[in-house]
Design a protein around this motif. Structure first.
Motif, PDB file in Angstrom:
ATOM      1  N   TYR A 202       0.842  -1.201   0.000  1.00 56.59           N
ATOM      2  CA  TYR A 202       0.000   0.000   0.000  1.00 56.59           C
ATOM      3  C   TYR A 202       0.881   1.256   0.000  1.00 56.59           C
ATOM      4  O   TYR A 202       1.888   1.328   0.699  1.00 56.59           O
ATOM      5  CB  TYR A 202      -0.900  -0.002   1.244  1.00 56.59           C
ATOM      6  CG  TYR A 202      -1.709   1.264   1.410  1.00 56.59           C
ATOM      7  CD1 TYR A 202      -2.909   1.434   0.737  1.00 56.59           C
ATOM      8  CD2 TYR A 202      -1.266   2.293   2.236  1.00 56.59           C
ATOM      9  CE1 TYR A 202      -3.658   2.591   0.882  1.00 56.59           C
ATOM     10  CE2 TYR A 202      -1.998   3.452   2.396  1.00 56.59           C
ATOM     11  CZ  TYR A 202      -3.193   3.605   1.701  1.00 56.59           C
ATOM     12  OH  TYR A 202      -3.911   4.771   1.839  1.00 56.59           O
ATOM     13  N   ASP A 206      -3.433   5.500  -2.231  1.00 59.68           N
ATOM     14  CA  ASP A 206      -4.114   4.413  -2.916  1.00 59.68           C
ATOM     15  C   ASP A 206      -5.566   4.319  -2.448  1.00 59.68           C
ATOM     16  O   ASP A 206      -5.894   4.590  -1.280  1.00 59.68           O
ATOM     17  CB  ASP A 206      -3.413   3.077  -2.639  1.00 59.68           C
ATOM     18  CG  ASP A 206      -2.132   2.940  -3.434  1.00 59.68           C
ATOM     19  OD1 ASP A 206      -2.002   3.636  -4.461  1.00 59.68           O
ATOM     20  OD2 ASP A 206      -1.260   2.142  -3.035  1.00 59.68           O
ATOM     21  N   ASP A 207      -6.432   3.951  -3.388  1.00 57.97           N
ATOM     22  CA  ASP A 207      -7.843   3.771  -3.069  1.00 57.97           C
ATOM     23  C   ASP A 207      -7.999   2.563  -2.144  1.00 57.97           C
ATOM     24  O   ASP A 207      -7.517   1.466  -2.445  1.00 57.97           O
ATOM     25  CB  ASP A 207      -8.625   3.553  -4.368  1.00 57.97           C
ATOM     26  CG  ASP A 207     -10.123   3.615  -4.151  1.00 57.97           C
ATOM     27  OD1 ASP A 207     -10.563   3.555  -2.982  1.00 57.97           O
ATOM     28  OD2 ASP A 207     -10.850   3.719  -5.160  1.00 57.97           O
ATOM     29  N   LEU A 208      -8.689   2.761  -1.005  1.00 56.18           N
ATOM     30  CA  LEU A 208      -8.871   1.669  -0.057  1.00 56.18           C
ATOM     31  C   LEU A 208      -9.718   0.540  -0.632  1.00 56.18           C
ATOM     32  O   LEU A 208      -9.672  -0.592  -0.138  1.00 56.18           O
ATOM     33  CB  LEU A 208      -9.501   2.201   1.238  1.00 56.18           C
ATOM     34  CG  LEU A 208      -8.620   3.134   2.063  1.00 56.18           C
ATOM     35  CD1 LEU A 208      -9.390   3.616   3.299  1.00 56.18           C
ATOM     36  CD2 LEU A 208      -7.346   2.426   2.488  1.00 56.18           C
ATOM     37  N   ARG A 209     -10.506   0.833  -1.670  1.00 56.39           N
ATOM     38  CA  ARG A 209     -11.296  -0.228  -2.278  1.00 56.39           C
ATOM     39  C   ARG A 209     -10.417  -1.232  -3.015  1.00 56.39           C
ATOM     40  O   ARG A 209     -10.886  -2.318  -3.370  1.00 56.39           O
ATOM     41  CB  ARG A 209     -12.325   0.375  -3.234  1.00 56.39           C
ATOM     42  CG  ARG A 209     -13.447   1.139  -2.531  1.00 56.39           C
ATOM     43  CD  ARG A 209     -14.362   1.825  -3.525  1.00 56.39           C
ATOM     44  NE  ARG A 209     -13.651   2.859  -4.286  1.00 56.39           N
ATOM     45  CZ  ARG A 209     -14.216   3.618  -5.218  1.00 56.39           C
ATOM     46  NH1 ARG A 209     -15.512   3.467  -5.503  1.00 56.39           N
ATOM     47  NH2 ARG A 209     -13.509   4.524  -5.868  1.00 56.39           N
ATOM     48  N   ARG A 210      -9.153  -0.885  -3.240  1.00 59.62           N
ATOM     49  CA  ARG A 210      -8.240  -1.797  -3.934  1.00 59.62           C
ATOM     50  C   ARG A 210      -7.429  -2.645  -2.967  1.00 59.62           C
ATOM     51  O   ARG A 210      -6.562  -3.408  -3.386  1.00 59.62           O
ATOM     52  CB  ARG A 210      -7.283  -0.998  -4.837  1.00 59.62           C
ATOM     53  CG  ARG A 210      -7.983  -0.289  -5.987  1.00 59.62           C
ATOM     54  CD  ARG A 210      -6.995   0.546  -6.768  1.00 59.62           C
ATOM     55  NE  ARG A 210      -5.876  -0.250  -7.257  1.00 59.62           N
ATOM     56  CZ  ARG A 210      -4.758   0.260  -7.760  1.00 59.62           C
ATOM     57  NH1 ARG A 210      -4.603   1.578  -7.812  1.00 59.62           N
ATOM     58  NH2 ARG A 210      -3.790  -0.525  -8.200  1.00 59.62           N
ATOM     59  N   HIS A 212      -6.269  -5.660  -1.003  1.00 55.55           N
ATOM     60  CA  HIS A 212      -6.429  -7.094  -1.189  1.00 55.55           C
ATOM     61  C   HIS A 212      -6.274  -7.757   0.182  1.00 55.55           C
ATOM     62  O   HIS A 212      -5.163  -7.962   0.674  1.00 55.55           O
ATOM     63  CB  HIS A 212      -5.363  -7.611  -2.166  1.00 55.55           C
ATOM     64  CG  HIS A 212      -5.613  -8.998  -2.657  1.00 55.55           C
ATOM     65  ND1 HIS A 212      -5.274 -10.116  -1.925  1.00 55.55           N
ATOM     66  CD2 HIS A 212      -6.166  -9.448  -3.812  1.00 55.55           C
ATOM     67  CE1 HIS A 212      -5.597 -11.197  -2.614  1.00 55.55           C
ATOM     68  NE2 HIS A 212      -6.137 -10.828  -3.766  1.00 55.55           N
ATOM     69  N   TRP A 213      -7.459  -8.068   0.824  1.00 52.01           N
ATOM     70  CA  TRP A 213      -7.445  -8.512   2.214  1.00 52.01           C
ATOM     71  C   TRP A 213      -6.798  -9.883   2.397  1.00 52.01           C
ATOM     72  O   TRP A 213      -6.078 -10.084   3.383  1.00 52.01           O
ATOM     73  CB  TRP A 213      -8.863  -8.485   2.771  1.00 52.01           C
ATOM     74  CG  TRP A 213      -9.431  -7.094   2.825  1.00 52.01           C
ATOM     75  CD1 TRP A 213     -10.443  -6.584   2.074  1.00 52.01           C
ATOM     76  CD2 TRP A 213      -8.977  -6.027   3.656  1.00 52.01           C
ATOM     77  NE1 TRP A 213     -10.663  -5.273   2.365  1.00 52.01           N
ATOM     78  CE2 TRP A 213      -9.771  -4.892   3.362  1.00 52.01           C
ATOM     79  CE3 TRP A 213      -7.988  -5.911   4.621  1.00 52.01           C
ATOM     80  CZ2 TRP A 213      -9.608  -3.674   3.978  1.00 52.01           C
ATOM     81  CZ3 TRP A 213      -7.816  -4.686   5.255  1.00 52.01           C
ATOM     82  CH2 TRP A 213      -8.623  -3.592   4.933  1.00 52.01           C
ATOM     83  N   VAL A 224      -2.373  -3.926  -1.835  1.00 50.97           N
ATOM     84  CA  VAL A 224      -3.417  -3.508  -2.770  1.00 50.97           C
ATOM     85  C   VAL A 224      -3.246  -4.273  -4.074  1.00 50.97           C
ATOM     86  O   VAL A 224      -2.167  -4.785  -4.387  1.00 50.97           O
ATOM     87  CB  VAL A 224      -3.366  -1.982  -3.035  1.00 50.97           C
ATOM     88  CG1 VAL A 224      -3.650  -1.202  -1.767  1.00 50.97           C
ATOM     89  CG2 VAL A 224      -2.026  -1.581  -3.630  1.00 50.97           C
ATOM     90  N   ARG A 225      -4.357  -4.332  -4.834  1.00 53.75           N
ATOM     91  CA  ARG A 225      -4.321  -5.035  -6.115  1.00 53.75           C
ATOM     92  C   ARG A 225      -3.506  -4.233  -7.128  1.00 53.75           C
ATOM     93  O   ARG A 225      -3.622  -3.014  -7.217  1.00 53.75           O
ATOM     94  CB  ARG A 225      -5.741  -5.249  -6.641  1.00 53.75           C
ATOM     95  CG  ARG A 225      -6.528  -6.307  -5.880  1.00 53.75           C
ATOM     96  CD  ARG A 225      -7.844  -6.591  -6.592  1.00 53.75           C
ATOM     97  NE  ARG A 225      -8.688  -5.395  -6.638  1.00 53.75           N
ATOM     98  CZ  ARG A 225      -9.530  -5.052  -5.684  1.00 53.75           C
ATOM     99  NH1 ARG A 225      -9.645  -5.801  -4.604  1.00 53.75           N
ATOM    100  NH2 ARG A 225     -10.254  -3.962  -5.796  1.00 53.75           N
TER     101      ARG A 225
END
Length: 454
Positions: A202, A206-210, A212-213, A224-225
């Motif tokens: 991260y 970066d957008d938190l919606r990306r 990758h949990w 993140v993706r």
């Protein structure tokens, strides 16, 4: 500057003078002694005056254009300036050139006052690719009696780059298998696993919606993706430059065909927006194989390409390590073990195009299609081997321009096999079943050409 030295005439004068002095002393003839001293003094005076007459010249050399295609014309302009403290004498100068560029031009330099310039031009018509040194300008200094001489080479050499011949490959684009669109370029594969392929650490902003949990939980760090990979539009060009793999010499040899074909592919892919990497013995040795280049830079590198007496393995290792979306290789059928090592060198998921050169057809006096099944069968067998390894392949003979080989290669379809590796120790018929290469891989009504249609 070469040191001032006596010519054969100067040495003869010196020897005659010393002999006359010695004879006069022994025989008691003082008049002969004077003649001997005069003969010996002339070369000494010539050396002393020669050091004082050595000019200081500056030379600037410009080439237009500095990049040239074979059989083109380049104009070289020489500007000579007197940088000394006294006027110069007339000189006959010779421009040193590579013998491949023709005869060395000879120039007459007029007397130059202090600070005065003189310009001279000559033209070159190189017939083949290469990097040629122009200069230095060689001046020979002699005294009026021809007793001494010295060489002067002022200025630095210039460079003329003659690019490889480039053939127009038309509008043929890389295709995906079974489709009419552009060939899909997959993501590169890292050995650490899928999380390392599609995720990254991260970064602020970066957008938190990306996020990758699963990867975050696995790594213990916020991940993140990764949507795009740098390998998406990067192509690796592989050149087999081993001397033992090629036949023929100069423009008619298989190595020159390979260089020209790879140069044509570089220009073709560069126009389509691909970034390029050139992997050859030269770039691997210089440590520049991983450098991302444009088509112009690749042409410059290929202009310098030379055959080498070495192994292909360092080239294959460098090509395998690059994150490329496509690999284009030019190799010959003369070395089957090396080609077997080339087939698995294509990175996993990368598209591969192999231009397979029938090297023996480039030998002096050879036929375009030599009689006998041996050579043709070997080339076809190796082409099937490459297709089984996922390469789109076409065979080229002497006289086949790259403009016909490239469409044949990109139109051919690789075999749909599950295995990625090719066994190197088994017989060719067992390693690559004929049905896999010709019957299973091709749809009805389509045949993968083992050679370029003539």
């Amino acid at each position: 500057m070469r040191p001032l030295r006596l010519t054969t005439r100067g040495l003869a004068f010196l020897a005659a003078g010393l002999a006359a002095v010695l004879a006069a002393v022994v025989l008691g003839y003082p008049d002969i002694t004077r003649i001997g001293v005069l003969l010996a003094a002339l070369p000494a005076l010539a050396v002393l005056t020669g050091w004082r007459r050595t000019p200081r010249l500056g030379v600037r050399r410009s080439v237009a254009p500095d990049l040239l295609w074979p059989d083109g014309e380049a104009t070289v302009t020489l500007e000579v300036r007197n940088e000394g403290r006294r006027p110069t004498l007339p000189f006959l100068a010779t421009e040193r050139l590579d013998p491949a560029l023709g005869d060395a031009p000879r120039l007459v330099l007029p007397p130059l006052r202090v600070g005065e310039r003189h310009a001279a031009t000559y033209r070159l018509h190189p017939a083949r690719r290469g990097v040629y040194a122009l200069g230095p300008l060689a001046l020979e200094l002699r005294d009026p009696f021809g007793l001494t001489r010295a060489g002067l080479e002022p200025g630095d050499p210039a460079e003329l780059v003659v690019l490889p011949r480039v053939h127009e490959l038309g509008g043929v684009r890389l295709r995906r298998e079974g489709d009419a669109g552009d060939w899909h370029v997959p993501h590169s594969v890292a050995p650490q696993g899928e999380d390392d392929i599609s995720t990254r650490h991260y970064r602020y902003g970066d957008d938190l919606r990306r996020v990758h949990w699963p990867a975050t939980a696995h790594r213990g760090q916020l991940m993140v993706r990764q949507e795009e990979r740098p390998a998406r539009r990067r192509a690796t060009l592989v050149l087999d430059s081993r001397a033992k793999a090629h036949w023929g010499t100069d423009e008619d040899g298989s190595f020159e065909w390979a260089v020209s074909a790879l140069a044509s592919v570089a220009v073709h892919l560069g126009r389509q927006g691909w970034s390029l990497s050139l992997v050859s013995a030269d770039t691997v040795r210089e440590g520049t194989a991983a450098r991302v280049l444009g088509a112009d830079a690749v042409l410059r590198e290929l202009a310098r390409a030379r055959v080498h007496w070495g192994d292909l393995d360092p080239v294959l290792r460098a090509a395998r390590e690059l994150p490329a979306g496509a690999v284009v290789a030019v190799a010959t059928d003369h070395d089957e073990p090396a080609l077997r090592r080339l087939v698995p060198a294509r990175p996993h998921g990368a598209a591969g195009v192999l231009l397979l050169v029938r090297a023996e057809t480039f030998a002096p006096g050879a036929l375009a299609d030599p009689p006998g099944p041996g050579a043709a069968d070997r080339a076809d067998r190796l082409a099937r081997l490459a297709r089984a390894g996922g390469w789109r392949t076409a065979v080229a003979r002497a006289g086949d321009p790259p403009s016909t080989v490239w469409p044949a290669a990109t139109a051919a379809r690789p075999a749909r096999t599950a295995a990625r590796t090719v066994p190197a120790a088994t017989a060719p018929t067992a390693a690559v079943p004929t049905g896999t290469a010709t019957g299973t891989a091709e749809p009805a009504g389509t045949a993968a050409p083992p050679a370029v249609a003539r």
